[in-house]
Motif scaffolding. Structure first.
Motif, short mmCIF file in Angstrom:
data_model
loop_
_atom_site.label_atom_id
_atom_site.label_comp_id
_atom_site.label_asym_id
_atom_site.label_seq_id
_atom_site.Cartn_x
_atom_site.Cartn_y
_atom_site.Cartn_z
N ARG A 8 0.85 -1.20 0.00
CA ARG A 8 0.00 0.00 0.00
C ARG A 8 0.89 1.26 0.00
N ILE A 9 1.95 1.21 0.79
CA ILE A 9 2.86 2.36 0.85
C ILE A 9 3.58 2.53 -0.50
N TYR A 10 4.02 1.39 -1.09
CA TYR A 10 4.64 1.46 -2.42
C TYR A 10 3.68 2.12 -3.41
N LEU A 11 2.41 1.69 -3.35
CA LEU A 11 1.40 2.23 -4.28
C LEU A 11 1.25 3.74 -4.08
N ASP A 12 1.18 4.17 -2.82
CA ASP A 12 1.01 5.59 -2.53
C ASP A 12 2.21 6.40 -3.04
N ILE A 13 3.41 5.86 -2.82
CA ILE A 13 4.62 6.57 -3.28
C ILE A 13 4.65 6.64 -4.81
N LEU A 14 4.43 5.52 -5.45
CA LEU A 14 4.48 5.48 -6.92
C LEU A 14 3.41 6.37 -7.54
N ARG A 15 2.26 6.46 -6.91
CA ARG A 15 1.17 7.32 -7.42
C ARG A 15 1.61 8.78 -7.39
N VAL A 16 2.22 9.17 -6.26
CA VAL A 16 2.68 10.56 -6.12
C VAL A 16 3.70 10.88 -7.21
N ILE A 17 4.65 9.98 -7.41
CA ILE A 17 5.69 10.21 -8.41
C ILE A 17 5.07 10.26 -9.81
N GLU A 18 4.12 9.41 -10.06
CA GLU A 18 3.46 9.42 -11.38
C GLU A 18 2.71 10.72 -11.61
N GLU A 19 1.99 11.19 -10.58
CA GLU A 19 1.22 12.45 -10.70
C GLU A 19 2.13 13.62 -11.03
N GLU A 20 3.27 13.66 -10.36
CA GLU A 20 4.15 14.82 -10.52
C GLU A 20 5.13 14.67 -11.68
N GLY A 21 5.29 13.46 -12.16
CA GLY A 21 6.30 13.25 -13.22
C GLY A 21 7.68 13.08 -12.59
N GLU A 22 8.15 14.16 -11.94
CA GLU A 22 9.39 14.11 -11.17
C GLU A 22 9.08 14.67 -9.78
N ALA A 23 9.09 13.81 -8.79
CA ALA A 23 8.66 14.24 -7.45
C ALA A 23 9.85 14.39 -6.51
N ILE A 24 9.90 15.54 -5.82
CA ILE A 24 10.97 15.72 -4.83
C ILE A 24 10.57 15.02 -3.53
N PRO A 25 11.56 14.63 -2.72
CA PRO A 25 11.27 13.87 -1.49
C PRO A 25 10.23 14.53 -0.58
N THR A 26 10.26 15.85 -0.47
CA THR A 26 9.32 16.53 0.45
C THR A 26 7.87 16.30 -0.01
N HIS A 27 7.68 16.38 -1.31
CA HIS A 27 6.32 16.16 -1.83
C HIS A 27 5.85 14.73 -1.57
N ILE A 28 6.77 13.79 -1.76
CA ILE A 28 6.42 12.38 -1.52
C ILE A 28 6.09 12.20 -0.04
N LEU A 29 6.89 12.82 0.81
CA LEU A 29 6.71 12.73 2.27
C LEU A 29 5.30 13.15 2.67
#
Lengths: 228, 94
Positions: free
Chosen positions: B12-33
């Motif tokens: 579930r955590i992997y899914l949440d992280i990957l979704r954030v990165i997909e939404e942003e294209g290139e996601a910085i750590p703070t946004h993922i956090l």
């Protein structure tokens, strides 16, 4: 009260109805195996016991349906031996009951894990497969197996209803509708077997097939969820 | 028996992280956090896992680093989404 009728008297079908019924069984069996495959595939990700139960249960159901349909077709076209026809149905009925029981156990395991089922109810479901009743004639086997199937499916439908009312999720709604139609189909077939009504039995088979169609729609729609 | 409702599984955590990165294209750590609702330690651990599995890759975005999905990552995200949809039909959580 006279002797119970033999299976031959109970299952006399016209050739066309027989072919349609066999085709429905092939498609239903294929859908059940697809569900089993996806449950197995996602279990490799998740390592979840309920998924294992679901995969095994649907595999039993699928194999049972496909075997019965294949043997019926073979015996109708080549051997024309009613005994083989009847024995194939008997084996399928036993597999069907086992399959529904395993699926119900999968639901019970998950419901217990989430705390939505009381320990007593869960343990009743998880006690295991009952000893099959003593069977003297295929007619009694049919009635007993169909009745057991309806009862076990009622438990599955109850669990699916709990899942849907909790989540209000459209996929849960589809699974509930599928199982509801399968249960309804089994109940109508049971009625047909008891009163030896071929049309009722066929309507039951058709209703059950609609249930498998709904499960196929569920598989296709959930498969498309892979897109963002 | 089993984990409490509020605890997210690793998948579930992997899914949440990957979704954030997909939404942003290139996601910085703070946004993922923030968007994946993770502590810094867990973020480091899970992002490290995903990078090691070749599902995400680090890119330079000006002076900061960001993460983007690899083709394998996109495939894995698709599979997780399908699994989530299938499992939700039977009331099983990811």
């Amino acid at each position: 009260m006279g002797e119970p009728p033999s299976a031959a008297e109970g299952y006399i079908l016209s050739y066309h109805l027989f072919l349609v019924g066999t085709l429905l069984d092939f498609v239903s069996g294929f859908v059940a195996l697809l569900v089993s495959y996806y449950a197995y595939r996602y279990n490799r990700l998740l390592r979840s016991t309920p998924l294992l139960f679901l995969s095994f249960g649907f595999m039993l159901l699928g194999l049972g349906l496909l075997s019965e349909a294949s043997i019926h077709l073979f015996s109708a076209v080549y051997t024309r031996q009613l005994r083989i026809f009847v024995e194939a149905s008997a084996v399928y009925l036993v597999m069907q009951v086992a399959a529904y029981l395993v699926i119900a156990m999968g639901y019970a395991y998950e419901a217990y894990r989430r705390g939505t089922l009381s320990p007593t109810a869960a343990s009743l479901l998880l006690v295991g497969v009952k000893r099959p009743p003593v069977l003297l004639l295929p007619y009694r086997l049919s009635v007993t197996a169909e009745l057991l199937s309806v009862i076990i499916l009622a438990v599955v439908v109850y669990q699916a209803t709990l899942v849907y009312t909790t989540s209000k999720n459209r996929f849960a709604g589809m699974v509930l509708t599928g199982f509801l139609l399968i249960m309804l189909g089994q109940a109508i077939s049971l009625g047909g077997v008891i009163v030896l009504s071929t049309p009722s039995f066929e309507i039951g088979e058709l209703t059950r097939f609609l249930g498998f169609l709904v499960l196929l729609v569920f598989l296709l729609r959930s498969g498309r969820s892979g897109q963002a | 028996m089993g984990k409490p409702e509020g605890v997210r599984s690793k998948l579930r955590i992997y899914l949440d992280i990957l979704r954030v990165i997909e939404e942003e294209g290139e996601a910085i750590p703070t946004h993922i956090l923030y968007k994946a609702n993770l502590s810094h330690d867990r973020l480091t651990s899970y992002v490290g896992d995903l990078e090691q599995r070749g599902l995400i890759v680090q890119v330079t975005r000006g002076e900061s680093r960001a993460y983007t999905l690899t083709p394998e990552g996109r495939k894995f995200l698709k599979e997780l989404r399908r699994a989530e949809a299938f499992l939700s039909g039977f009331g099983i959580s990811l």
